[in-house]
Design an enzyme around this catalytic site. Sequence first.
Site, PDB file in Angstrom:
ATOM      1  N   VAL E  77       4.405  -3.152  25.292  1.00 33.36           N
ATOM      2  CA  VAL E  77       4.235  -2.862  23.870  1.00 33.36           C
ATOM      3  C   VAL E  77       3.038  -1.929  23.726  1.00 33.36           C
ATOM      4  O   VAL E  77       1.944  -2.240  24.187  1.00 33.36           O
ATOM      5  CB  VAL E  77       3.968  -4.178  23.099  1.00 33.36           C
ATOM      6  CG1 VAL E  77       3.687  -3.893  21.635  1.00 33.36           C
ATOM      7  CG2 VAL E  77       5.142  -5.134  23.264  1.00 33.36           C
ATOM      8  N   CYS E  78       3.242  -0.777  23.093  1.00 33.20           N
ATOM      9  CA  CYS E  78       2.146   0.197  22.944  1.00 33.20           C
ATOM     10  C   CYS E  78       1.016  -0.374  22.104  1.00 33.20           C
ATOM     11  O   CYS E  78       1.228  -0.763  20.947  1.00 33.20           O
ATOM     12  CB  CYS E  78       2.660   1.469  22.297  1.00 33.20           C
ATOM     13  SG  CYS E  78       1.323   2.595  21.852  1.00 33.20           S
ATOM     14  N   ILE E  79      -0.180  -0.361  22.647  1.00 35.00           N
ATOM     15  CA  ILE E  79      -1.308  -0.991  21.951  1.00 35.00           C
ATOM     16  C   ILE E  79      -1.669  -0.273  20.659  1.00 35.00           C
ATOM     17  O   ILE E  79      -1.948  -0.918  19.640  1.00 35.00           O
ATOM     18  CB  ILE E  79      -2.538  -1.108  22.877  1.00 35.00           C
ATOM     19  CG1 ILE E  79      -3.640  -1.914  22.181  1.00 35.00           C
ATOM     20  CG2 ILE E  79      -3.071   0.237  23.312  1.00 35.00           C
ATOM     21  CD1 ILE E  79      -4.699  -2.432  23.118  1.00 35.00           C
TER      22      ILE E  79
END
Lengths: 102, 102, 136, 136, 130, 130
Positions: E77-79
């Site tokens: 999941v892209c931070i």
Amino acid sequence: MATLHTVNKSPFANQSLLSCLAHAKDGDTVLMIEDGVYGAASGTGLADAMVAMASRVALVALQPDLNARGIAAARLLDGVKTTDYAGFVELAASHDRTQAWL
Amino acid sequence: MATLHTVNKSPFANQSLLSCLAHAKDGDTVLMIEDGVYGAASGTGLADAMVAMASRVALVALQPDLNARGIAAARLLDGVKTTDYAGFVELAASHDRTQAWL
Amino acid sequence: MEDDVKKFLYVNRKAPYGTIYALESLEVVLIGAAFDQDVSLAFLDDGVFQLTKSQDTKEIGVKNFSPTFRALGDYEVTKLYVEKESLDERGLTLDDLQEITWEDEDDDYEEKPSIRIVTRAEMADVMADQDVILSF
Amino acid sequence: MEDDVKKFLYVNRKAPYGTIYALESLEVVLIGAAFDQDVSLAFLDDGVFQLTKSQDTKEIGVKNFSPTFRALGDYEVTKLYVEKESLDERGLTLDDLQEITWEDEDDDYEEKPSIRIVTRAEMADVMADQDVILSF
Amino acid sequence: MKFGIVVSEGPYTHQASDSAYHFVKAALEAGHKVPRVFFYHDGVNVATSLSVPPQDERNIQQQWSAIAKDHGVDLVVCIAAAQRRGMLDENEAKRQGKDAHNIAEGFRISGLGQLIEMGIETDRLMTFGD
Amino acid sequence: MKFGIVVSEGPYTHQASDSAYHFVKAALEAGHKVPRVFFYHDGVNVATSLSVPPQDERNIQQQWSAIAKDHGVDLVVCIAAAQRRGMLDENEAKRQGKDAHNIAEGFRISGLGQLIEMGIETDRLMTFGD
């Protein structure tokens, strides 16, 4: 060195399918998925433009998405093939790259 | 008994603005907001169709959205007016209903 | 593939601000620049609107990220393909776009334009020449 | 306004399944039916696809909500305006749509069709005759 | 063949995360490898541990968590996208002074570099979005 | 005049929640009333208490919470749409056996009836979506 293009939007609402077809090269495949499968139907205002493309590129529609939307085989444009998710994977593997027209 | 129509999508990508204009009645107002303001520019492939509508309905574009997208006043189509959020509120209040073309 | 360098193309087809895709695409480009791949950006359809001059987002309260395009040269991102037919349909010319340049260190640090206006057919060629295409 | 009854129009312009708007629109209609307002539904543009027959979503794993349209009569939702031009452009006719009916208790419980095919101009009239328009 | 997958839209609202799921399942069944799925834009919302869909609907998060567990798929999941949208893991929640976290089992938060790396290390990149 | 507002898209991804916010502010400044804003579809994600946007960007949730506090606007999050998408208040989290909740101050979860009621009781209904 062919490309698998995927289009997931209805061509009656959005320009993505037309833009994809205008950029696809001879021998590429255009796979219609999700609401994109509405582009595979015959008798529509877009049918002539689609048929004109079918000689240059392979037009394929995802059967599970056609079923969901109640688009019967008899309504498909001449030249449009169908496939399932396994076939989708094969298409992605057998082309050199994929491009999603979002 | 006029309607305020709002359109928030680029007419180059999406059919909403055209559908809105095809359903707006004489004396209605069509307010372009967000990416809808691209429909207010002159010199585009859609400009003629927009100008043809401008006699029937009032075309308005939201200035803050025009500014965000760098669309200068000099580039607006003849007949398109602009307003700010306060004017948007006034338009909503002065029409009998509002309809969002999403 | 030469030295494990892949050709990456970032395809931008959406207008800025109405949705976040343009901004988040640029964020990938900036991070991706550290990976020493062969990077190109394509702007077509409404994506050409991302590069226009004089964007001022103060009144909509959204961050104006358009100045970041001018910094791409510092990240060695120097190939921005912009489709002529997309500009034409939208009443835009090169003059309506920001000036975006990069310094060519192999050519006495000469400033060169990053934007390359291409026809639709040329854009199709650029796309067909890639290893990885990221779509926004 | 008669007895505080308002005319509510639910405008459906999007295809089902690709996005959730069609399903969540229908959920509002079902809840709204309890409020004794004057309810109409409009189907135009890609919204007409919502009403087609033979939808089978098993292989995409998404819930098939199309049978719910046939239950609308039980909720006294009996006016479904469908735009002819939108059908034509999509190669559809009334025969491609589900049969949706309601029982008219004032007319010996006769089953009457809920779908009313209207021209674009008539659809514009329906829209202009409303108090509240909910867009999906 | 190795497939890298990008999911760009949230669960339920768009079909994208469903299509991606069916594609990944079919790829694995055909003997291909799917080392990583990268969730970007609203795609980060697929990772929510707090979703409670109606009983008669699929649970998209659980479908993905199961595929991660059964096939060792790395769900990233892209931070940056996650922070904007209110998706935090336990560490991030602590660091940001938030009293709750909502990243489901099988998903991990990391940077955009993981997307580029996926593009470099896989044979084909598939994007499912809107 | 009384305005009812529907927000149909999530924060940051679409401009809809920003446009709705600016409209509501302008309406209140002009002396109009905005008794309620109804968050539907992905709009429910606006209510997240876990968002941590970059320092140089607006905090959309906080903007709405502030307007609720300062002007008594009733911010209603649709429960059915929220459950699918992983937005729960403390009560719902308990009822569903979830160990976290993420509805920010100033927002409350309720049913779709609140949307219809808003349509009945206000003079104009504005929808901001995609």
